[in-house]
Design a protein around this motif. Sequence first.
Motif, PDB file in Angstrom:
ATOM      1  N   SER A  10       0.835  -1.210   0.000  1.00 10.24           N
ATOM      2  CA  SER A  10       0.000   0.000   0.000  1.00 10.24           C
ATOM      3  C   SER A  10       0.868   1.258   0.000  1.00 10.24           C
ATOM      4  CB  SER A  10      -0.927  -0.014   1.218  1.00 10.24           C
ATOM      5  OG  SER A  10      -1.590   1.212   1.335  1.00 10.24           O
ATOM      6  N   ALA A  11       1.839   1.293   0.907  1.00 12.70           N
ATOM      7  CA  ALA A  11       2.729   2.460   0.938  1.00 12.70           C
ATOM      8  C   ALA A  11       3.573   2.518  -0.333  1.00 12.70           C
ATOM      9  CB  ALA A  11       3.644   2.377   2.167  1.00 12.70           C
ATOM     10  N   GLY A  12       4.014   1.339  -0.796  1.00  9.72           N
ATOM     11  CA  GLY A  12       4.862   1.280  -1.988  1.00  9.72           C
ATOM     12  C   GLY A  12       4.174   1.828  -3.218  1.00  9.72           C
ATOM     13  N   CYS A  13       2.858   1.645  -3.311  1.00 11.13           N
ATOM     14  CA  CYS A  13       2.119   2.180  -4.470  1.00 11.13           C
ATOM     15  C   CYS A  13       2.266   3.695  -4.552  1.00 11.13           C
ATOM     16  CB  CYS A  13       0.644   1.805  -4.367  1.00 11.13           C
ATOM     17  SG  CYS A  13       0.315   0.098  -4.774  1.00 11.13           S
ATOM     18  N   SER A  14       2.136   4.351  -3.402  1.00  9.89           N
ATOM     19  CA  SER A  14       2.260   5.820  -3.437  1.00  9.89           C
ATOM     20  C   SER A  14       3.712   6.231  -3.698  1.00  9.89           C
ATOM     21  CB  SER A  14       1.729   6.440  -2.146  1.00  9.89           C
ATOM     22  OG  SER A  14       2.377   5.854  -1.049  1.00  9.89           O
ATOM     23  N   TYR A  15       4.685   5.467  -3.146  1.00  6.07           N
ATOM     24  CA  TYR A  15       6.087   5.771  -3.467  1.00  6.07           C
ATOM     25  C   TYR A  15       6.329   5.616  -4.972  1.00  6.07           C
ATOM     26  CZ  TYR A  15       6.770   4.908   1.577  1.00  6.07           C
ATOM     27  OH  TYR A  15       6.683   4.918   2.943  1.00  6.07           O
ATOM     28  N   SER A  16       5.675   4.613  -5.538  1.00  6.09           N
ATOM     29  CA  SER A  16       5.847   4.367  -6.980  1.00  6.09           C
ATOM     30  C   SER A  16       5.380   5.572  -7.789  1.00  6.09           C
ATOM     31  CB  SER A  16       5.050   3.138  -7.405  1.00  6.09           C
ATOM     32  OG  SER A  16       5.522   2.002  -6.738  1.00  6.09           O
ATOM     33  N   LEU A  17       4.269   6.160  -7.368  1.00  4.00           N
ATOM     34  CA  LEU A  17       3.772   7.337  -8.084  1.00  4.00           C
ATOM     35  C   LEU A  17       4.776   8.477  -8.006  1.00  4.00           C
ATOM     36  CD1 LEU A  17      -0.026   7.546  -7.160  1.00  4.00           C
ATOM     37  CD2 LEU A  17       0.979   6.877  -9.336  1.00  4.00           C
ATOM     38  N   VAL A  18       5.335   8.703  -6.810  1.00  2.00           N
ATOM     39  CA  VAL A  18       6.334   9.781  -6.665  1.00  2.00           C
ATOM     40  C   VAL A  18       7.556   9.458  -7.527  1.00  2.00           C
ATOM     41  CG1 VAL A  18       7.817  11.034  -5.063  1.00  2.00           C
ATOM     42  CG2 VAL A  18       5.564  10.292  -4.323  1.00  2.00           C
ATOM     43  N   ALA A  19       7.988   8.183  -7.486  1.00  6.10           N
ATOM     44  CA  ALA A  19       9.153   7.778  -8.279  1.00  6.10           C
ATOM     45  C   ALA A  19       8.883   7.950  -9.770  1.00  6.10           C
ATOM     46  CB  ALA A  19       9.510   6.331  -7.969  1.00  6.10           C
ATOM     47  N   VAL A 148      -2.812   2.263  -9.068  1.00  8.58           N
ATOM     48  CA  VAL A 148      -2.807   1.381 -10.250  1.00  8.58           C
ATOM     49  C   VAL A 148      -3.526   2.059 -11.413  1.00  8.58           C
ATOM     50  CG1 VAL A 148      -3.708  -0.795 -11.165  1.00  8.58           C
ATOM     51  CG2 VAL A 148      -2.618  -0.747  -8.907  1.00  8.58           C
ATOM     52  N   LEU A 149      -4.682   2.668 -11.125  1.00  9.23           N
ATOM     53  CA  LEU A 149      -5.467   3.310 -12.184  1.00  9.23           C
ATOM     54  C   LEU A 149      -4.683   4.453 -12.832  1.00  9.23           C
ATOM     55  CD1 LEU A 149      -8.217   3.513 -13.634  1.00  9.23           C
ATOM     56  CD2 LEU A 149      -8.910   5.169 -11.898  1.00  9.23           C
ATOM     57  N   VAL A 150      -4.125   5.334 -11.996  1.00  2.93           N
ATOM     58  CA  VAL A 150      -3.375   6.487 -12.521  1.00  2.93           C
ATOM     59  C   VAL A 150      -2.157   6.012 -13.325  1.00  2.93           C
ATOM     60  CG1 VAL A 150      -1.942   8.460 -11.839  1.00  2.93           C
ATOM     61  CG2 VAL A 150      -4.157   8.098 -10.764  1.00  2.93           C
ATOM     62  N   SER A 151      -1.510   4.951 -12.831  1.00  2.46           N
ATOM     63  CA  SER A 151      -0.330   4.453 -13.532  1.00  2.46           C
ATOM     64  C   SER A 151      -0.700   3.829 -14.869  1.00  2.46           C
ATOM     65  CB  SER A 151       0.398   3.423 -12.666  1.00  2.46           C
ATOM     66  OG  SER A 151       0.897   4.054 -11.518  1.00  2.46           O
ATOM     67  N   VAL A 152      -1.816   3.102 -14.898  1.00  5.67           N
ATOM     68  CA  VAL A 152      -2.251   2.498 -16.166  1.00  5.67           C
ATOM     69  C   VAL A 152      -2.580   3.594 -17.176  1.00  5.67           C
ATOM     70  CG1 VAL A 152      -4.130   1.203 -17.262  1.00  5.67           C
ATOM     71  CG2 VAL A 152      -3.055   0.320 -15.183  1.00  5.67           C
ATOM     72  N   ILE A 153      -3.293   4.629 -16.721  1.00  2.43           N
ATOM     73  CA  ILE A 153      -3.639   5.737 -17.628  1.00  2.43           C
ATOM     74  C   ILE A 153      -2.361   6.405 -18.138  1.00  2.43           C
ATOM     75  CG2 ILE A 153      -4.695   8.026 -17.741  1.00  2.43           C
ATOM     76  CD1 ILE A 153      -6.815   6.981 -15.741  1.00  2.43           C
ATOM     77  N   THR A 154      -1.412   6.668 -17.218  1.00  2.00           N
ATOM     78  CA  THR A 154      -0.164   7.316 -17.627  1.00  2.00           C
ATOM     79  C   THR A 154       0.612   6.427 -18.595  1.00  2.00           C
ATOM     80  OG1 THR A 154      -0.071   8.352 -15.455  1.00  2.00           O
ATOM     81  CG2 THR A 154       1.937   8.409 -16.757  1.00  2.00           C
ATOM     82  N   GLY A 155       0.648   5.125 -18.280  1.00  2.00           N
ATOM     83  CA  GLY A 155       1.345   4.194 -19.174  1.00  2.00           C
ATOM     84  C   GLY A 155       0.728   4.196 -20.568  1.00  2.00           C
ATOM     85  N   CYS A 156      -0.599   4.245 -20.638  1.00  2.00           N
ATOM     86  CA  CYS A 156      -1.277   4.280 -21.943  1.00  2.00           C
ATOM     87  C   CYS A 156      -0.948   5.572 -22.685  1.00  2.00           C
ATOM     88  CB  CYS A 156      -2.792   4.142 -21.764  1.00  2.00           C
ATOM     89  SG  CYS A 156      -3.288   2.484 -21.286  1.00  2.00           S
ATOM     90  N   ILE A 157      -0.935   6.689 -21.950  1.00  3.51           N
ATOM     91  CA  ILE A 157      -0.587   7.971 -22.585  1.00  3.51           C
ATOM     92  C   ILE A 157       0.825   7.888 -23.170  1.00  3.51           C
ATOM     93  CG2 ILE A 157      -0.028  10.402 -22.104  1.00  3.51           C
ATOM     94  CD1 ILE A 157      -2.345  10.404 -20.086  1.00  3.51           C
ATOM     95  N   LEU A 158       1.752   7.344 -22.390  1.00  4.81           N
ATOM     96  CA  LEU A 158       3.145   7.294 -22.845  1.00  4.81           C
ATOM     97  C   LEU A 158       3.331   6.310 -23.995  1.00  4.81           C
ATOM     98  CD1 LEU A 158       5.039   7.405 -19.421  1.00  4.81           C
ATOM     99  CD2 LEU A 158       4.801   9.242 -21.109  1.00  4.81           C
TER     100      LEU A 158
END
Lengths: 285, 249
Positions: A10-19, A148-158
């Motif tokens: 759970s914490a790692g997901c938010s760190y992943s977004l910052v990273a 997960v949702l924000v990352s998937v959307i960002t991944g699709c954009i990229l």
Amino acid sequence: MWQVLFNGVSAGCSYSLVAAGFGLIYTVGRTFHVANGGVYVVAAYVAYFLSARLGLPAGVSAAVAVAAGAALGALIDVFVCRPLRLRDASTSVQLIASLGVLIVIQNLVAMVFGDTAYSYSAGTDVRVWSFGELRATPVQIAVIATSVLVSVITGCILSYTRWGSLIRAVANDKELALILGVRSEHVILGAMILGSVLTATAAVLLAYDTVLTPLMGFDAVFIGVVAFLIGGPGSFSGAWAGGLLIGIARHLATWWFSGAWQDVIVFGVLIVFLLIRPKGIVSAR
Amino acid sequence: MRTLSCKQLRKCFGGIRAVADIELEFPEPGITAIIGPNGAGKTTLVNILTGFVRADAGHCYLGKRETTQLAPHRIAQLGVTRSFQELRLVQQASVIDNVMLARPRQLGERLWRALFRVGVAVEETSSRREAIGILHALDLDDKTHALASELSYGQQKLLSLALCLATEARIIFLDEPVSGVHPELTARILSLLRGLAENGKLIIFVEHDLAAVREIADRVIVMDEGQVIADGAPADVLHRPEILEAYVG
């Protein structure tokens, strides 16, 4: 043990977004953009102010806070980073300027809100859902789902849009992009906004689960940087892997030893990776 | 037809004159070769004309429009593109994605269209068709989905040329387009360049390979120490003993 791992994820997901936000800005703009910590602080405080003080719904507060973070990221690029890039400022000059921006923002937030630590959940009962032996708070579930949702959307954009191609092109070779008629500075601004959105999203999510202080951005951005380096610079999936690893390592450190060991473990892992696998978990091809 | 030109162009690097009061005109179409020893100022001249280096003095024009102070991407948008001496490709993108990237004026570059995809899919399909056509013309169609980094050096040179073509630029600067390429591929690249000039494009290339220059150039400009020391048809310029001896070996 499983509970510790779940809390770490759970914490790692938010760190992943910052990273991921930091990594996106670094790979496209070639700036070690620690000022993203300022975006983190402002987004967290805006969400807190709108939600806890003005009583707006959490979703509205979060959306406005992310938009504010994106706008702040754009302003930092236009008024600080871009002028330095156009003057061919060295990376160390850009880093110092970025650090200066972070300090200015943190102090402005401290002047407006004071040094008191705030908490959304202070004085309220925290609901807990049980899944067998696993216990999860709604905030933890929201953190994982939103990340997960924000990352998937960002991944699709990229991966699948023209903007994504342009971002990858400028990250790969700014001069190549120029001869193809690409306005590199606009693309870098776009990456800065997207990176700020990721960072602000993480800030808003974590703000519901922790206390807010004006200096929180500094810690967040450094954990993000470590996750970015461990995951593999230049790789979006690497940022995710790094963030999850750091999240789990921090919680395991607390479980096995004590909270004081969290940063020791984080930077210990970083040093091990720099020595043994400097390209990170997922090295950009 | 437009003419690319420069007047009294000057550029110094730390007291060394890289380009010294150069005046040139490059009318479309045709093939012009720029030759000279290392350090003659050839690449600096190309860098100035394409906006990558600012001249200390002088002016550049595309037709009647002054381009001296324009950024590289603005000059590119006016129909001038280039390749670099070292290969510049998006190495981790596929061949087709590299070419698609170079296609100009795509709707997906506008933020609201990128978000809502209004008309973007149709345009991308058409753009992809044209990109495949370019790859076919360059015999790269069997490599469409390979990563750029997986191509041989010669194929990467071809892909670099494909990017120039995909921009639809009318003026193309090429920096050593056949250096390090095996003879068979050299012949194909030179044939392609000739075809482009016949279709109305202006090709300006920096090259050390005199055989290639003799084969396709309509005009040769010889530079040394930042100055143009000879300018004319290859038959008039390249046979001069002093040029061969002193500047191209």
